[in-house]
Design an enzyme around this catalytic site. Structure first.
Site, PDB file in Angstrom:
ATOM      1  N   GLN A   1      -7.491  -4.344   9.632  1.00  0.00           N
ATOM      2  CA  GLN A   1      -6.391  -3.970  10.517  1.00  0.00           C
ATOM      3  C   GLN A   1      -6.738  -2.766  11.385  1.00  0.00           C
ATOM      4  OE1 GLN A   1      -2.194  -4.472   9.086  1.00  0.00           O
ATOM      5  NE2 GLN A   1      -3.126  -4.482   7.058  1.00  0.00           N
TER       6      GLN A   1
ATOM      7  N   ASP B   1      -3.570   8.083   4.193  1.00  0.00           N
ATOM      8  CA  ASP B   1      -3.018   6.772   4.534  1.00  0.00           C
ATOM      9  C   ASP B   1      -3.669   6.270   5.826  1.00  0.00           C
ATOM     10  OD1 ASP B   1      -1.451   4.528   4.462  1.00  0.00           O
ATOM     11  OD2 ASP B   1       0.354   5.512   5.235  1.00  0.00           O
ATOM     12  N   GLU B   2      -3.775   4.948   5.960  1.00  0.00           N
ATOM     13  CA  GLU B   2      -4.325   4.304   7.172  1.00  0.00           C
ATOM     14  C   GLU B   2      -5.706   4.872   7.524  1.00  0.00           C
ATOM     15  OE1 GLU B   2      -2.946   1.769   8.226  1.00  0.00           O
ATOM     16  OE2 GLU B   2      -0.759   1.872   8.074  1.00  0.00           O
TER      17      GLU B   2
ATOM     18  N   ARG C   1       2.102 -10.510  10.467  1.00  0.00           N
ATOM     19  CA  ARG C   1       3.453  -9.948  10.647  1.00  0.00           C
ATOM     20  C   ARG C   1       4.510 -10.973  10.245  1.00  0.00           C
ATOM     21  NH1 ARG C   1       2.134  -5.655   9.704  1.00  0.00           N
ATOM     22  NH2 ARG C   1       0.134  -6.677   9.348  1.00  0.00           N
TER      23      ARG C   1
ATOM     24  N   LYS D   1       0.814  -1.218   0.000  1.00  0.00           N
ATOM     25  CA  LYS D   1       0.000   0.000   0.000  1.00  0.00           C
ATOM     26  C   LYS D   1       0.846   1.266   0.000  1.00  0.00           C
ATOM     27  CE  LYS D   1      -0.636   0.741   4.945  1.00  0.00           C
ATOM     28  NZ  LYS D   1       0.086   2.026   4.935  1.00  0.00           N
ATOM     29  N   THR D   2       1.989   1.245   0.717  1.00  0.00           N
ATOM     30  CA  THR D   2       2.837   2.437   0.753  1.00  0.00           C
ATOM     31  C   THR D   2       3.374   2.749  -0.631  1.00  0.00           C
ATOM     32  OG1 THR D   2       3.470   1.907   3.031  1.00  0.00           O
ATOM     33  CG2 THR D   2       4.842   3.489   1.846  1.00  0.00           C
TER      34      THR D   2
END
Length: 874
Positions: free
Chosen positions: A343, A254-255, A689, A66-67
């Protein structure tokens, strides 16, 4: 003969705009000469980058890049000339993320990115806007932003002015309430009366108003004001809002799943096209025409309504927003929000998962692009994580996939208690290290910070370097250092550093002037600070109140030191924490972390049970604290699940998957089903993770709130897919066998692999092993423990069977040269329900008898198995 028509006589016709056909020669040729930053993107990522018109929601699963999508989208906007850098608003949650985006943009575009003043965090951008219009908020442009400590000090002054007992109603609690209201976009007039009533018998709202007024006088703002004042200015001054709406041609967030209500409102106002002067009606707000009274402006009516998001039903959340574009369209600009509803794990600090679930409601006709190809984890890990999160109802839905190999299955391991859990994980980490893996690629993710203590102690014993992410090590936490300081003064009255640390903790009215007087007297007489205090209280040098407090403290230490000779050190520690008022101090503290600090204090007392006396415990702590964390380049990472978001490791251990701990009982009690779904999202984050291995642990017995309890494996374990999970045995040993009664010791065959450990634990184990061999005339000791007959489950192999009962009979275990009594098979003289006393564990009642082995339910230590020769009738 070809006849040419004069240009002036050509009939004008409308020629349609041409776009190269998908997959055609022109499209393929253009792609071949496209910008380099687009190379390597998969089809979904490229679609997210190149869809520049209208609202876009990018649902980016864990590890899907995504980044890269977000930064590449900015680069594409700039390279295509769709906007100048100053016309792009890009919002992140951390300064680190903002710096990383700028760095990546520079690499993509081949030059440093300059002139992007609106790339930053919500609060940094909100603060910049507020400084530009400070006078509209009754501030000056050079206003000060207060930190939490300054907020608490200011609120204490207001409580004193209102004659409110700040011990019963702590200023820190009020600060938390005000911060929560501001995160929801609530001004003082909008706070519901029911919520205001929870503080100081209904004075919460009045204190909030007084606090805001005082901030104006001081020309100051807190972090919540940086967005709240912006929202108010935008509503009350539509012309200013229109300036920013016209300035920003593109908005990127973002997020998005972690935004709170205030951040949502701030974005919604800026994301509307400047088509009208009146600000848009946001969800949760009443219609202007129905709420504005005669003489009221529309903006005033908007301010008076609390902006609470409407809850979504599960069916609405699962509906595909792409198919819902027939609703009435409003004027919206080019906004792109990147996030993952699976998330969203920060609901406890105000994050609203509904913000991302309702994106299509807020931005009709929005295009939703799902990034589901994972570049991080193996197939089995992704399948387990996807199957777990599929049990949530409030989600938009996506399934992570990978083109990588399936890899190792997710393992689930049960252990007898938390100590065995720590031993088992320690053994696995050492095995992974011997296989050549770096410790930097190993992480332990816990649900609660107090779980870390077991692992920290174990790693020190093993000599494994580790680091705590997102907080201090257990023994470096402020509350633990304070408690240890009390114990150090009891153990050594000459410990000036420890005495100075706690002389006024909790508050006793002994300020810096008193401490300086004690120092001066100690230097002149060349005596310790504690003896200086004893001498000073017999004089008139101190004011009566301070003298009385100091005399009482000295008397307390004298009494505790006397009790040390007749009281178990664990009981003494609890007495000190209670009588000193330190436990009460944190019980009255209403801050968010107070409960965690109390849990840590209970864990500290529990950790002392492993040691013979207070002196031995403090020596162990000195070894733990002596480790130089900064010198370790390669170390195991230890952190909470909340701190792990955004990180990734080859090997991830997930201990404590038990009901009450994970999912957290407190979360379930306070939030119900919404809390359960957030806990499940937390499990999904933990699993994703891991790149290569994910290992889940649970314990059958765990000390919770200071009492041993039998636990139930987490419901989340039954929600994992059986095809992707493997059940394994703990490497930490099992009950009543091996060292300490937990299976064969890893030290038994130390010569076989020539380890060169030099830790105190290793040295003691070697010494005990040698002593046991001598006691048996040189025979081999299997590690000690209570002697057991060969079990039918034992292996017939002559090699040690770690994690199971040994096939060999073992001699008695020795601890520091002292022989531990072994079971002789004789009948005990005690009976069921007998009241007994144990020197270490205190009073208890016999609940089970097995030969001369007793199971006793101790009043404070919980259930323990002991030999009857160590107890006496009460």
């Amino acid at each position: 003969m070809i006849r040419m028509t004069e240009p002036s006589k050509i009939v004008s016709q409308n020629v349609p705009d041409h776009q190269p056909a998908a997959g055609g020669i022109a499209a393929r040729a253009r792609a071949s000469v496209g910008p380099k930053y687009l190379s390597g993107l998969n089809p979904e990522q490229r679609e997210a980058v190149e869809t520049l018109d209208g609202p876009v929601l990018v649902l980016a699963g864990a590890g899907t890049g995504k980044t890269r999508v977000l930064t590449t989208r900015i680069a594409h906007i700039l390279s295509q000339g769709r906007a100048r850098p100053s016309e792009i608003l890009s919002v992140t949650f951390t300064n680190k993320a903002a710096r990383e985006m700028k760095h990546r943009l520079g690499q993509m575009l081949g030059h440093a990115v300059e002139g992007m003043p609106w790339l930053g965090t919500f609060h940094s951008i909100g603060g910049r806007i507020l400084r530009s219009h400070a006078e509209l908020a009754q501030l000056k442009s050079n206003f000060t932003v207060l930190d939490v400590d300054d907020q608490v000090r200011l609120l204490k002054q207001l409580l004193q002015a209102e004659n409110i007992d700040d011990k019963r109603w702590p200023a820190r609690m009020l600060a938390g309430l005000i911060d929560g209201w501001k995160n929801r976009g609530l001004t003082p007039s909008q706070v519901p009366s029911g919520e205001a009533a929870v503080f100081a018998n209904g004075k919460g709202g009045k204190l909030y108003t007084s606090y805001q007024e005082r901030l104006k006088i001081l020309n100051a703002a807190d972090f919540g004001d940086l967005l709240l004042e912006d929202i108010r200015i935008f509503r009350e001054h539509p012309d200013i809002l229109r300036q920013y709406q016209q300035r920003f041609k593109y908005i990127l967030v973002d997020e998005y799943q972690d935004t709170n209500v205030a951040q949502y409102l701030w974005l919604r106002l800026l994301s509307q096209a400047p088509s009208s002067i009146a600000s848009p009606r946001l969800r949760g707000e009443a219609d202007v025409r129905s709420t504005a009274g005669e003489g009221d402006s529309p903006s005033t009516a908007l301010v008076e309504t609390a902006p609470h998001p409407d809850p979504l039903s599960a069916s609405e959340a699962r509906r595909d927003p792409v198919k819902d574009g027939e609703r009435e369209k409003t004027h919206v600009k080019n906004i792109c929000c990147v996030g993952d509803d699976d998330q969203s794990i920060y609901g406890w600090r105000g994050a609203e998962v509904d913000n991302i679930l309702r994106f299509d409601h807020d931005f009709p006709g929005a295009k939703v692009i799902r990034l589901e190809r994972n570049y991080r984890s193996t197939g089995h890990i992704l399948a387990a994580a996807s199957h777990l999160i599929a049990h949530n109802e409030g989600r938009l839905g996506k399934t992570l996939r990978t083109e990588d190999q399936d890899g190792e299955k997710v393992t689930v391991t049960g252990s007898w208690d938390s100590e065995e859990e720590a031993r088992g994980i320690g053994e696995e980490i050492e095995q992974i290290q011997r296989q050549g893996d770096k410790l930097n690629e190993i992480a332990i993710l816990v649900r609660a910070s107090y779980q870390m203590r077991e692992f920290e102690d174990r790693f020190v014993t093993l000599g494994l370097p580790y680091r705590v992410i997102g907080g201090p090590r257990f023994y470096e936490r402020a509350e633990i250092r304070d408690a240890l300081a009390y114990l150090r003064v009891i153990n050594s009255p000459a410990d000036d550093l420890a005495f100075e640390r706690i002389v006024n903790t909790p508050k006793r009215g002994l300020g810096d002037a008193t401490v300086q007087m004690l120092h001066d007297h100690a230097r002149k007489r060349r005596i310790p600070l504690f003896e200086s205090a004893r001498a000073v209280v017999e004089t008139d040098e101190l004011k009566p109140k301070a003298r009385g407090s100091l005399r009482a403290l000295v008397a307390q230490f004298d009494r505790w030191r006397a009790q040390r000779e007749v009281t178990a050190h664990t009981d003494l520690a609890q007495i000190v924490l209670d009588e000193s008022g330190y436990t009460e101090m944190w019980q009255k503290d209403r801050s968010a972390d107070a409960a965690g600090r109390l849990e840590n204090l209970k864990e500290l007392v529990r950790s002392m049970e492993e040691f013979e006396n207070l002196q031995g415990f403090l020596e162990h702590i000195s070894l733990v604290m002596d480790r130089d964390s900064g010198a370790e380049d390669d170390a195991v990472s230890l952190m909470t699940l909340h701190s792990a978001k955004g990180l990734e490791f080859d090997n991830v251990f997930l201990p404590g998957w038990e009901e009450g701990l994970f999912p957290s009982q407190r979360t379930l009690d306070e939030q119900g089903r919404a809390g359960l779904e957030e806990e499940r999202r937390l499990g999904h984050v933990g699993l994703t993770r891991a790149r290569r291995r994910a290992k889940i642990y649970f314990a059958t017995n765990r000390r919770i709130h200071g009492t041993w309890s039998t636990t139930i494996p987490s419901r989340f374990l039954d929600e994992l897919p059986a095809a992707n999970v493997e059940i394994t045995e703990s490497k930490g040993g099992s009950a009543w066998g091996g060292t300490g009664g937990y299976g064969a010791s890893r030290f038994d065959d130390m010569e076989a692999f020539g380890s060169s450990y030099t830790t105190p634990g290793w040295q003691r184990a070697q010494a005990n092993r040698s002593q046991a061999n001598r006691n048996r005339g040189g025979g081999r000791n299997g590690g000690g423990g209570l002697e057991e007959e060969a079990s039918s489950f034992s292996s017939s192999s002559s090699s040690p069977d770690f994690g199971s009962f040994s096939s060999r009979r073992r001699g008695p275990m020795t601890i520091e040269g002292e022989l531990v009594a072994k079971s002789t098979g004789t009948t005990s003289e005690f009976s069921l329900s007998d009241r007994v006393f144990h020197q270490k564990f205190g009073y208890g009642r016999v609940t089970r008898i097995d030969g001369n082995k007793l199971t006793i339910a101790f009043d404070k230590a919980g259930e323990k198995k002991v030999v009857d020769s160590f107890v006496q009738r009460a």
